[in-house]
Design an enzyme around this catalytic site. Structure first.
Site, PDB file in Angstrom:
ATOM      1  CD  GLU A  46     -47.187 -34.598 -29.804  1.00 48.09           C
ATOM      2  OE1 GLU A  46     -47.304 -33.497 -30.386  1.00 48.09           O
ATOM      3  OE2 GLU A  46     -48.030 -35.506 -29.895  1.00 48.09           O
ATOM      4  NE  ARG A  63     -48.457 -37.003 -20.893  1.00 45.51           N
ATOM      5  CZ  ARG A  63     -48.585 -36.640 -22.169  1.00 45.51           C
ATOM      6  NH1 ARG A  63     -48.726 -35.365 -22.494  1.00 45.51           N
ATOM      7  NH2 ARG A  63     -48.610 -37.546 -23.127  1.00 45.51           N
ATOM      8  CG  ASN A  87     -51.164 -34.367 -25.149  1.00 41.93           C
ATOM      9  OD1 ASN A  87     -50.002 -34.745 -25.048  1.00 41.93           O
ATOM     10  ND2 ASN A  87     -51.936 -34.716 -26.146  1.00 41.93           N
ATOM     11  CD  GLU A 109     -53.093 -43.203 -23.664  1.00 38.23           C
ATOM     12  OE1 GLU A 109     -53.853 -43.929 -24.324  1.00 38.23           O
ATOM     13  OE2 GLU A 109     -51.940 -42.915 -24.034  1.00 38.23           O
ATOM     14  CG  ASN A 166     -53.248 -34.599 -29.483  1.00 36.03           C
ATOM     15  OD1 ASN A 166     -52.192 -34.009 -29.316  1.00 36.03           O
ATOM     16  ND2 ASN A 166     -53.447 -35.850 -29.140  1.00 36.03           N
ATOM     17  CG  ASP A 177     -50.879 -36.847 -31.936  1.00 35.97           C
ATOM     18  OD1 ASP A 177     -51.057 -35.806 -31.303  1.00 35.97           O
ATOM     19  OD2 ASP A 177     -50.088 -37.725 -31.538  1.00 35.97           O
TER      20      ASP A 177
HETATM   21 CA    CA Z   1     -50.092 -34.822 -29.541  1.00 40.20          CA
END
Ligand code: CA
Length: 296
Positions: free
Chosen positions: A20, A103, A105, A124, A151, A201
């Site tokens: 990522e 957490r 992202n 999630e 995201n 994403d």
């Molecule tokens: Ca991502």
């Protein structure tokens, strides 16, 4: 699925569980990226064909470069400054120290040098996350409430619009953005991504102001026009879970793409041996703009 893009290369023989957050360092000519769940910060120098890995021993959701050198990060334990040379991690603060199960992202820096990063529930859970901003004076405030998988942050070339993705929404949304105050307002949908194409994403922007969106479970990176919502171009990959992309290399003409092994079952992993790789499409035909650094 279209044929895999012809000039796609694997950058190095290493696969991440959840690759990522690629960042191109235009001063060191290196590409950095994360393995979120393994807590690894990777850096690779393409021209030297060598690199290194720094492990923070906790989940690392996002990193960006700082104007003074080193890295600003959104870790499991909150925002932190990291000196990858000395290994020193300086925790700044955690806006969600009272929330178990979340957490950080994805995250990015804005044109004023603030660091924006969102949180998500590890399980999630719907609407359990939030988007925060870390100011150069190290104060932290909440910008967006009730997101699910945060995201895809990008600022428009005129620095007046903030583009954002909450992955399960299948949308790219835009907000008016004020560079001096950091305020965002007037949320509207600019791109609808059909579920069949995958989940939006990570995201970046090119020199024409068009948006590049990685599609998780979508086998591709896609170029979209945020002014009319139209899909303009597609690069196909040999892996399903394409997580993010950034322009790098000389003149920012190469497109670096991260991917993940997580989310795939054993059969899929066998069929996708390159899952989790960092890919590059050299001289991809489009160019990016330098990413903003954290002011501090
Ligand atoms: Ca991502």
């Amino acid at each position: 699925m279209k044929d895999v893009t012809e000039n796609l290369e694997v950058v190095l023989a290493h696969t991440s569980m959840l690759g990522e957050c690629p960042v191109w360092d235009d001063q060191k000519n290196s590409i950095l990226w994360l393995d979120i769940v393994n807590g690894d910060i990777h850096e690779f120098y393409p021209k030297l064909s060598k690199g290194k890995t720094f492990t923070v021993r906790q989940i690392v959701g996002a990193i960006r470069l700082r104007t003074s050198g080193g890295i600003i990060a959104a870790l499991q334990n909150g925002f932190a400054k990291i000196d990858v040379e000395t290994g020193v991690i300086e925790i700044i603060g955690n806006p969600e120290s009272h929330i178990n199960g979340n957490r950080f992202n994805d995250g990015k820096c804005d044109p004023a040098g603030r660091f924006w990063a969102g949180t998500m529930s590890i399980s999630e859970t719907w609407n359990a996350g939030n988007v925060y901003v870390l100011e150069p004076n190290l104060s932290i405030s909440k910008k967006i409430k009730g997101v699910t998988i945060s995201n895809g942050m990008v600022w428009s070339l005129d620095r007046k619009t903030f583009y954002y993705i909450d992955t399960p929404s299948h949308q790219v949304v835009a907000y008016n953005y004020h560079i001096v105050t950091g305020n965002i307002s007037h949320k509207r949908v600019v791109i609808d991504i059909p579920e069949v194409k995958g989940y939006p994403d990570g995201m970046t922007i090119d020199t024409e102001g068009m948006l590049w969106v990685a599609l998780w479970n979508g086998w591709k990176v896609t170029r979209w026009n945020p002014y009319n919502g139209k899909l303009l171009y597609t690069f196909s990959l040999p892996v399903a879970n394409v997580s993010s992309c950034v322009f790098g290399g000389d003149g920012l003409g190469d497109l670096y793409i991260t991917s993940a092994r997580s989310g795939l079952n054993e059969k899929e992993l066998t069929e996708q041996p390159l899952a989790g790789s960092l890919f590059v499409i050299k001289n991809c035909g489009f160019k990016g703009v330098p990413e903003f650094r954290f002011k501090g």
